[in-house]
Motif scaffolding. Structure first.
Motif, PDB file in Angstrom:
ATOM      1  N   UNK A  77       0.838  -1.204   0.000  1.00  0.00           N
ATOM      2  CA  UNK A  77       0.000   0.000   0.000  1.00  0.00           C
ATOM      3  C   UNK A  77       0.869   1.249   0.000  1.00  0.00           C
ATOM      4  N   UNK A  78       0.325   2.298  -0.575  1.00  0.00           N
ATOM      5  CA  UNK A  78       0.933   3.625  -0.492  1.00  0.00           C
ATOM      6  C   UNK A  78      -0.195   4.632  -0.350  1.00  0.00           C
ATOM      7  N   UNK A  79      -0.095   5.468   0.665  1.00  0.00           N
ATOM      8  CA  UNK A  79      -1.126   6.485   0.902  1.00  0.00           C
ATOM      9  C   UNK A  79      -0.455   7.825   1.160  1.00  0.00           C
ATOM     10  N   UNK A  80      -1.002   8.862   0.571  1.00  0.00           N
ATOM     11  CA  UNK A  80      -0.478  10.212   0.766  1.00  0.00           C
ATOM     12  C   UNK A  80      -1.348  10.942   1.787  1.00  0.00           C
ATOM     13  N   UNK A 109      -4.598  -3.395  -7.264  1.00  0.00           N
ATOM     14  CA  UNK A 109      -5.976  -3.699  -6.871  1.00  0.00           C
ATOM     15  C   UNK A 109      -6.816  -2.423  -6.831  1.00  0.00           C
ATOM     16  N   UNK A 110      -6.318  -1.422  -6.113  1.00  0.00           N
ATOM     17  CA  UNK A 110      -7.084  -0.193  -5.904  1.00  0.00           C
ATOM     18  C   UNK A 110      -6.199   1.009  -6.205  1.00  0.00           C
ATOM     19  N   UNK A 111      -6.778   1.959  -6.901  1.00  0.00           N
ATOM     20  CA  UNK A 111      -6.126   3.252  -7.111  1.00  0.00           C
ATOM     21  C   UNK A 111      -7.135   4.336  -6.763  1.00  0.00           C
ATOM     22  N   UNK A 112      -6.744   5.231  -5.878  1.00  0.00           N
ATOM     23  CA  UNK A 112      -7.621   6.341  -5.489  1.00  0.00           C
ATOM     24  C   UNK A 112      -6.863   7.646  -5.697  1.00  0.00           C
ATOM     25  N   UNK A 113      -7.500   8.570  -6.384  1.00  0.00           N
ATOM     26  CA  UNK A 113      -6.875   9.860  -6.685  1.00  0.00           C
ATOM     27  C   UNK A 113      -7.813  10.971  -6.235  1.00  0.00           C
ATOM     28  N   UNK A 114      -7.252  11.958  -5.558  1.00  0.00           N
ATOM     29  CA  UNK A 114      -8.039  13.099  -5.108  1.00  0.00           C
ATOM     30  C   UNK A 114      -7.542  14.363  -5.790  1.00  0.00           C
ATOM     31  N   UNK A 115      -8.472  15.102  -6.378  1.00  0.00           N
ATOM     32  CA  UNK A 115      -8.154  16.405  -6.952  1.00  0.00           C
ATOM     33  C   UNK A 115      -8.231  17.434  -5.828  1.00  0.00           C
ATOM     34  N   UNK A 116      -7.078  17.925  -5.391  1.00  0.00           N
ATOM     35  CA  UNK A 116      -7.052  18.800  -4.217  1.00  0.00           C
ATOM     36  C   UNK A 116      -7.715  20.145  -4.472  1.00  0.00           C
ATOM     37  N   UNK A 117      -7.753  20.572  -5.718  1.00  0.00           N
ATOM     38  CA  UNK A 117      -8.354  21.877  -6.013  1.00  0.00           C
ATOM     39  C   UNK A 117      -9.879  21.811  -6.017  1.00  0.00           C
ATOM     40  N   UNK A 118     -10.446  20.692  -6.509  1.00  0.00           N
ATOM     41  CA  UNK A 118     -11.908  20.570  -6.582  1.00  0.00           C
ATOM     42  C   UNK A 118     -12.492  19.701  -5.480  1.00  0.00           C
ATOM     43  N   UNK A 119     -11.651  18.876  -4.829  1.00  0.00           N
ATOM     44  CA  UNK A 119     -12.146  17.967  -3.800  1.00  0.00           C
ATOM     45  C   UNK A 119     -12.707  16.674  -4.355  1.00  0.00           C
ATOM     46  N   UNK A 125      -2.776   3.766  -3.244  1.00  0.00           N
ATOM     47  CA  UNK A 125      -2.634   2.576  -4.085  1.00  0.00           C
ATOM     48  C   UNK A 125      -2.586   1.341  -3.193  1.00  0.00           C
ATOM     49  N   UNK A 126      -3.154   0.257  -3.706  1.00  0.00           N
ATOM     50  CA  UNK A 126      -3.089  -1.032  -3.022  1.00  0.00           C
ATOM     51  C   UNK A 126      -2.760  -2.100  -4.070  1.00  0.00           C
TER      52      UNK A 126
END
Length: 360
Positions: free
Chosen positions: A218-221, A241-251, A232-233
């Motif tokens: 796993x890697x988490x920011x 397995x899993x990818x999660x991305x967050x747009x910090x400007x729009x949420x 990431x997982x």
């Protein structure tokens, strides 16, 4: 004609005399007004100088004194624009004597404040380096203010406080480095298991976890204790397995779930913290349906209703019951979904950790 000529001359002279008298009167009035203005300004200056004298003799607030001297400067300037050169010279001498005293008292007071602050810091306990750093930064700014006030004749004091300034800068730099920590965990075999990176005792930056075989798990920011950025997982064979991305400007957050062969089986898009939608596919690429997420809960009714009218879905389920290849695909789908749920739970637990900060 002589009479009228004489009368005209007399009248003209009278008018000139009246005009001259008016000019003299106007000049006298202007002089009186100017003298009155100067007297009023000088009275204000005297009262303010007395206030400053009393402040210097007793307890005073440095910032209040600075305000009074700024007001006095404005009055001095106003006086200089109206007064004669002799009065201006006299006032400048008064100003020089007063400001010399103010400067000396301010230097002594500032040096005393610095000494008291240093003594107090030696007996204080700080929970985190950032708190101690903040105090030292304030102390360093006071030392710099004092250095700016010291005259060239005070070389001994200058050298003393310049050395103190350098020491404070070094301490601040050391404390800044201590704000960032890394916590490592290892398997019994000695291989690295995880690393948590913190800033001011809160998760910050990349936190990582590995399988015992060395493959990344796993890697988490994180930012200030909250998952903020990418996540990431992976499986122990290195497949995602899993990818999660967050747009910090729009949420906006997008989470994607993958099968072992790289096929996308789910995309979850959050437009806000608890509202969004998810699209789901089966292991063979058949579209299962779309579900809305409101206030953190999936609206299952509409999703299940869509499935009733998708014959390819039921055909795929039948194949999974009958054929091993499809059954393996279904198991892979279930496994990926469980990994996704488990990884989200891990992130939630990490964010809720109540870590007791160490006494610094």
């Amino acid at each position: 004609m002589g009479f009228f000529s004489n009368l005209k001359t007399a009248t003209s002279e009278s008018i000139k005399a009246v005009n001259h008298g008016a000019e003299l009167f106007s000049e006298a009035a202007s002089s009186l007004e100017r003298a009155t203005d100067i007297w009023v300004i000088e009275s204000k200056i005297s009262r303010l100088e007395d206030d400053i004298d009393r402040a210097l003799l007793g307890e005073y607030c440095r910032y209040e004194l600075e305000g009074m001297t700024e007001e006095l400067d404005e009055l001095y300037q106003e006086f200089s624009e109206k007064a004669d050169s002799g009065d201006i010279v006299r006032l400048r001498e008064r100003r020089a004597r007063l400001y010399s005293r103010v400067h000396q008292v301010q230097m002594n007071s500032l040096a005393d404040d610095i000494h008291k602050t240093q003594a107090a810091l030696q007996h204080r306990t700080f929970l985190m380096p950032v708190d101690y750093k903040r105090e030292l930064e304030w102390l360093k700014s006071e030392v710099e203010n004092l250095l700016g006030m010291l005259p060239a004749s005070k070389q001994g004091m200058k050298q003393k406080y310049e050395q103190q300034q350098k020491q404070l800068a070094a301490d601040i730099q050391r404390l800044e480095a201590q704000r960032y920590t890394e916590e490592f965990d290892y398997y019994l075999s000695g291989s690295k298991k995880s690393v948590l990176r913190r800033r001011d005792s809160k998760l910050n930056g990349d936190s990582e976890e590995w399988y015992e075989n060395g493959m990344r798990k796993q890697l988490a920011q994180f930012s200030n204790g909250k998952c903020d950025g990418q996540f990431f997982c992976w499986r122990d064979d290195g497949s995602l397995i899993v990818q999660a991305i967050k747009n910090r400007s729009t949420g906006e957050r997008i989470q994607t779930i993958y099968l072992e062969n790289g096929t996308i089986v789910c995309v979850v898009r959050f437009e806000s913290s608890k509202n969004g939608q998810m699209k789901i596919w089966l292991w063979n690429g058949v579209y299962l349906g779309k579900a809305c997420i409101n206030h953190g809960s999936v609206e299952r009714g509409g999703f299940l209703f869509q499935m009733l009218f998708r014959p390819l879905v039921w055909m795929s389920v039948f194949k999974a019951w009958k054929y091993k290849a499809d059954r393996d695909g279904l198991e892979n789908l279930v496994e990926a979904t469980r990994h996704w749920e488990a990884s989200i739970n891990v992130i939630d637990r990490m964010q809720d950790i109540d870590k007791n900060p160490k006494i610094f």
